[in-house]
Design an enzyme around this catalytic site. Structure first.
Site, mmCIF file in Angstrom:
data_model
loop_
_atom_site.group_PDB
_atom_site.id
_atom_site.type_symbol
_atom_site.label_atom_id
_atom_site.label_comp_id
_atom_site.label_asym_id
_atom_site.label_seq_id
_atom_site.Cartn_x
_atom_site.Cartn_y
_atom_site.Cartn_z
ATOM 1 N N HIS A 154 0.870 -1.184 0.000
ATOM 2 C CA HIS A 154 0.000 0.000 0.000
ATOM 3 C C HIS A 154 0.899 1.224 0.000
ATOM 4 O O HIS A 154 2.120 1.123 0.171
ATOM 5 C CB HIS A 154 -0.945 -0.011 1.203
ATOM 6 C CG HIS A 154 -0.255 -0.065 2.538
ATOM 7 N ND1 HIS A 154 0.539 0.948 3.015
ATOM 8 C CD2 HIS A 154 -0.248 -1.015 3.497
ATOM 9 C CE1 HIS A 154 0.998 0.633 4.211
ATOM 10 N NE2 HIS A 154 0.543 -0.564 4.526
ATOM 11 N N ASP A 278 -0.996 -19.301 13.659
ATOM 12 C CA ASP A 278 0.241 -19.636 14.362
ATOM 13 C C ASP A 278 0.159 -19.198 15.821
ATOM 14 O O ASP A 278 0.013 -18.004 16.112
ATOM 15 C CB ASP A 278 1.422 -18.963 13.657
ATOM 16 C CG ASP A 278 2.751 -19.501 14.103
ATOM 17 O OD1 ASP A 278 3.159 -19.196 15.234
ATOM 18 O OD2 ASP A 278 3.377 -20.249 13.329
ATOM 19 N N SER A 293 2.978 -4.626 7.541
ATOM 20 C CA SER A 293 2.617 -4.392 6.143
ATOM 21 C C SER A 293 3.761 -4.773 5.220
ATOM 22 O O SER A 293 4.894 -4.347 5.429
ATOM 23 C CB SER A 293 2.295 -2.917 5.914
ATOM 24 O OG SER A 293 1.103 -2.556 6.525
#
Length: 331
Positions: A154, A278, A293
């Site tokens: 992004h 996990d 990110s």
């Protein structure tokens, strides 16, 4: 009606377009890195009213400016910093100032009337602006043939207005994760990092709706690592996958996730709906937190995408962008 809130991991993402990138052989990274950049102009982060003898006013707002606007010139003078704009305003002698810039992809031009505050601080126009930023993110991949990299999935945006910053200069610098603020329902966590501003790992060359891109100059980051193929959208499926991410120090680890939905034609970067399975990652971070990110998503031995953001009320769940959409952004 309950609405799911979303929180962008690091910075806010913008709309993407689905492309037709060819499969490539790249090295998934998952390495934390500092992102440092200056904008091509200055961004209006917020506006404030000024107390004047005639009452409280905000000249910028009255002129039609909005938060997120990019200002590039003032009375014909290029604005490359907050100090430059402040000098133009200070020296205006109260005469209108012609501001030119961008609102998204649209050119704007307004005339702002400076006012004097009752505090005696000289002429002001009521704009709070930002001309640079630095933060932590995750490198997604590198092409070992030329050092070209992609990260975040992004854009880098202004933290207050959410506007994508038009890149003037930028670099990638070393970073280490020193602390984790765990995400809980309704409260996003965060990776807290330290940076080495004296060293440069690479050049940042483009800030797009689908990630940031540039060239790594420090080949030691990926020397000796094996490449993997990138997956075509039709190869990506629901089920088990892994993310490559670093939540302590500088070395990434693999963590199990489940791809719960694949939406190749999504118009908002949400191609992949995923859930962290996990236990180690859940105990450490609560799931996905800002700073992750760009973490590569691996499935069936191929790079399928990158983590982009997290659901605020469900920190174990988030979204990702397909890798071909990131590759398309590089042209």
């Amino acid at each position: 009606m309950n609405r799911r809130k979303t929180y962008w991991c690091g910075v806010v993402a913008a709309i993407l377009l689905i492309g037709t990138a060819q499969a490539a052989d790249v090295i998934p990274l998952g390495i934390p890195a500092g992102v440092r950049m200056t904008a091509e102009g200055v961004v209006i982060s917020s506006m404030t009213e000024i107390d004047t003898p005639a009452g409280a006013v905000c000249p910028g707002e009255e002129a039609g400016l909005e938060t997120g606007d990019i200002l590039q010139t003032a009375n014909g003078v290029g604005i490359d910093s907050s100090e430059t704009l402040a000098d133009v305003v200070h020296n205006s002698e109260g005469k209108p100032i012609e501001l030119v810039g961008l609102r998204g992809e649209t050119n704007i031009s307004v005339s702002v009337q400076p006012v004097q505050s009752t505090s005696g601080d000289g002429y002001q126009i009521g704009l709070l602006i930002r001309d640079s930023m630095a933060g932590i993110g995750t490198l997604t991949y590198v092409d070992p043939k030329n050092g070209d990299f992609g990260a975040l999935g992004h854009p880098v945006t202004d933290v207050d207005s959410g506007a994508r910053l038009p890149l003037e200069t930028g670099s990638i610098i070393p970073a280490q994760v020193v602390r984790v603020e765990m995400g809980t329902a309704g409260k996003p966590g965060e990776l807290i990092g330290t940076y080495d501003f004296s060293t440069e790992l690479g050049k940042l060359e483009d800030n797009t709706a689908r990630g940031i891109f540039g060239t790594l100059t420090d080949t030691s980051l990926y020397a000796g690592q094996s490449t993997v193929s990138t997956a075509e959208p039709e190869e990506v499926h629901t089920g088990d996958a892994e993310i490559l991410s670093c939540v302590s120090g500088a070395q990434p680890k693999r963590y199990a996730v489940c791809i719960e939905k694949v939406t190749p034609d999504a118009s908002d970067c949400r191609n992949l709906s995923l859930r962290v399975t996990d236990e180690t990652l859940l105990e450490t971070t609560g799931g996905i937190v800002p700073g992750m990110s760009g973490s590569p998503i691996i499935q069936d031995g191929k790079l399928i995408g990158a983590v982009t953001h997290v659901l605020v009320n469900h920190p174990d769940r988030g979204y990702g962008i397909l890798i071909n959409n990131m590759l398309d952004a590089t042209g």
